[in-house]
Design a protein around this motif. Structure first.
Motif, PDB file in Angstrom:
ATOM      1  N   UNK A 113     -56.650-105.765  19.688  1.00  0.00           N
ATOM      2  CA  UNK A 113     -56.499-105.550  21.135  1.00  0.00           C
ATOM      3  C   UNK A 113     -56.542-104.077  21.484  1.00  0.00           C
ATOM      4  N   UNK A 114     -57.448-103.352  20.797  1.00  0.00           N
ATOM      5  CA  UNK A 114     -57.610-101.924  21.058  1.00  0.00           C
ATOM      6  C   UNK A 114     -58.872-101.748  21.886  1.00  0.00           C
ATOM      7  N   UNK A 115     -58.817-101.018  22.998  1.00  0.00           N
ATOM      8  CA  UNK A 115     -60.043-100.762  23.749  1.00  0.00           C
ATOM      9  C   UNK A 115     -61.073-100.103  22.846  1.00  0.00           C
ATOM     10  N   UNK A 116     -62.308-100.571  22.896  1.00  0.00           N
ATOM     11  CA  UNK A 116     -63.317-100.087  21.966  1.00  0.00           C
ATOM     12  C   UNK A 116     -63.681 -98.641  22.200  1.00  0.00           C
ATOM     13  N   UNK A 117     -63.301 -98.069  23.337  1.00  0.00           N
ATOM     14  CA  UNK A 117     -63.599 -96.656  23.561  1.00  0.00           C
ATOM     15  C   UNK A 117     -62.347 -95.807  23.413  1.00  0.00           C
ATOM     16  N   UNK A 118     -61.310 -96.343  22.776  1.00  0.00           N
ATOM     17  CA  UNK A 118     -60.077 -95.576  22.611  1.00  0.00           C
ATOM     18  C   UNK A 118     -60.287 -94.432  21.643  1.00  0.00           C
ATOM     19  N   UNK A 160     -70.616 -96.836  27.222  1.00  0.00           N
ATOM     20  CA  UNK A 160     -70.854 -98.116  27.889  1.00  0.00           C
ATOM     21  C   UNK A 160     -69.834 -98.350  28.997  1.00  0.00           C
ATOM     22  N   UNK A 161     -70.262 -99.081  30.029  1.00  0.00           N
ATOM     23  CA  UNK A 161     -69.299 -99.490  31.043  1.00  0.00           C
ATOM     24  C   UNK A 161     -68.560-100.733  30.541  1.00  0.00           C
ATOM     25  N   UNK A 162     -67.446-101.125  31.187  1.00  0.00           N
ATOM     26  CA  UNK A 162     -66.641-102.252  30.687  1.00  0.00           C
ATOM     27  C   UNK A 162     -67.427-103.550  30.536  1.00  0.00           C
ATOM     28  N   UNK A 163     -68.347-103.829  31.456  1.00  0.00           N
ATOM     29  CA  UNK A 163     -69.109-105.076  31.370  1.00  0.00           C
ATOM     30  C   UNK A 163     -69.983-105.102  30.120  1.00  0.00           C
ATOM     31  N   UNK A 164     -70.616-103.980  29.811  1.00  0.00           N
ATOM     32  CA  UNK A 164     -71.451-103.924  28.611  1.00  0.00           C
ATOM     33  C   UNK A 164     -70.608-104.008  27.344  1.00  0.00           C
ATOM     34  N   UNK A 165     -69.436-103.391  27.347  1.00  0.00           N
ATOM     35  CA  UNK A 165     -68.567-103.477  26.172  1.00  0.00           C
ATOM     36  C   UNK A 165     -68.117-104.918  25.944  1.00  0.00           C
ATOM     37  N   UNK A 166     -67.814-105.617  27.029  1.00  0.00           N
ATOM     38  CA  UNK A 166     -67.415-107.016  26.909  1.00  0.00           C
ATOM     39  C   UNK A 166     -68.565-107.865  26.375  1.00  0.00           C
TER      40      UNK A 166
END
Length: 417
Positions: free
Chosen positions: A412-417, A329-335
């Motif tokens: 606060x972990x990026x979901x694609x980490x 996903x791109x950042x907007x979709x993840x948000x």
């Protein structure tokens, strides 16, 4: 080369006093095929031809025995790559019945659905059913270990193409491209080329992401039903799966379990077969009551880790499985997904604006209605949002996906980490 087949067909034909031409007229199999079969010139005869011949040469009910002998002689359609596990396919009878008809009429089937839902298992069963019809060879190619598409589409395409073209594709061959979601553009491009270059070829593709292919029959593989209303007097398919897997591994244990508790287990795990199978394995060392207590306390992320070494790393536990999808996903979709994950249960389009982002208690920034529709469609295409179709469409995020997304936001972990 195949003396058993030569002798069997020749003897049966001569016993009936038929010429090759007469057998051809009776069976619908060409004289040339019959001649090649009897002389051993055909290395991999089509099972459809063998069935037609068997129905004529063995009209008194020994057809199954004849086919068994032919299969044991190594004459079944050649199969390269992963084969289906020996345990039964549960809850997919209608899917398989419909798709078995489709694969005979159309050349491309794409199975889409969330991770662990059983796309690969259904694809294997579908490929096996096709060997009784128009297919004379199967190649299963797992793309899951290849690097994601990234910023090098040409190299990605070459890697996918190399994985496929190393197979010897016969006329009427069937190719299964498994785990294609991270290579969608390359797989789409290659599939179009294969279907164009090989008129008899058939393709089955499994992917968490819907592919942009107009010629495909795209079939959504959904979680197994967990509600009693679908059981028709029996058990819901998800419950049946848990009991069957438990009974296979630990005879007698399944008979001691309360079906209502098993049903609750299935509901907590969204009816996802892979998670249900891991849970059934956990029952070897943890009681059903204790396992339910752990899952009720949202410990599913830690509890459900598979020890099956045949699975790819991102398939062995819930966290890595969901992160594999989130990374596409791109950042907007993840948000946007993070906001949806804050909604428990089903929701409507109108509900979305009422919920803040899971990462903040501040009022959410408004999404224009058109943006909401577009992003919902994209998340549904990624199998991260389930669409509940009815007179009024509603939506839901699977609880396992919610747990991973909310945990990432909380820490606060990026979901694609």
């Amino acid at each position: 080369m195949y003396s058993l087949l030569n002798e069997m067909l020749l003897n049966l034909r001569q016993r009936n006093g038929w010429t090759q031409e007469e057998l051809s007229e009776l069976s619908g199999v060409s004289v040339r095929t019959i001649r090649n079969l009897e002389t051993g010139k055909v290395s991999h005869p089509r099972r459809a031809s063998l069935r037609l011949l068997s129905s004529v040469l063995d009209p008194e009910g020994r057809q199954a025995f004849l086919m068994k002998q032919l299969t044991h002689a190594g004459l079944a359609a050649p199969w390269n790559g992963t084969k289906s596990p020996q345990n039964a396919l549960v809850g997919r009878d209608e899917d398989l019945r419909f798709l078995s008809g489709v694969i005979r009429e159309r050349r491309l089937v794409v199975l889409v659905g969330p991770g662990g839902v059983g796309k690969t298992r259904l694809a294997m069963a579908l490929a096996e059913s096709a060997t009784d019809g128009p297919v004379n060879g199967v190649s299963v190619i797992d793309l899951g270990s290849l690097p994601a598409e990234g910023d090098e589409p040409r190299q990605s395409y070459e890697r996918v193409s190399a994985a496929v073209t190393k197979e010897r594709l016969h006329p009427s061959h069937l190719v299964v491209l498994d785990n294609a979601e991270h290579l969608a553009p390359s797989v789409t491009r290659l599939s179009r080329r294969l279907l164009s270059d090989h008129p008899g070829l058939r393709l089955i593709i499994t992917s968490r992401l819907r592919l942009a292919m107009d010629a495909a029959c795209t079939w959504e593989v959904t979680p197994l039903r967990t509600d009693s209303s679908c059981a028709r007097g029996g058990l819901p398919p998800a419950v049946e799966l848990v009991l069957q897997r438990t009974r296979t591994s630990y005879p007698g244990l399944a008979d001691t379990m309360d079906p209502a508790q098993v049903q609750r287990l299935c509901q907590l795990l969204d009816g996802i077969p892979r998670y249900l199978e891991i849970a059934a394995e956990r029952l070897r060392s943890v009681s059903l009551e204790d396992l339910l207590a752990l899952l009720e306390n949202d410990a599913k992320l830690e509890v459900l880790r598979s020890v099956d070494g045949s699975l790819l790393p991102h398939q062995r536990d819930i966290v890595r499985s969901v992160e594999w999808s989130l990374a596409l996903l791109d950042p907007a979709l993840r948000s946007f997904l993070s906001r949806l994950a804050s909604i428990s249960g089903e929701f409507s389009l109108q509900d979305i604006e009422r919920f803040p982002s899971s990462a903040s208690s501040a009022p959410p920034a408004p999404f224009p209605p058109l943006d909401i529709v577009q992003m919902l469609a994209q998340l549904a295409d990624h199998s991260l949002v389930q669409v509940v179709r009815g007179d009024v469409y509603r939506y839901r995020v699977l609880s396992c996906v919610r747990s991973v997304v909310l945990s990432a936001a909380e820490h606060a972990i990026p979901v694609d980490a």
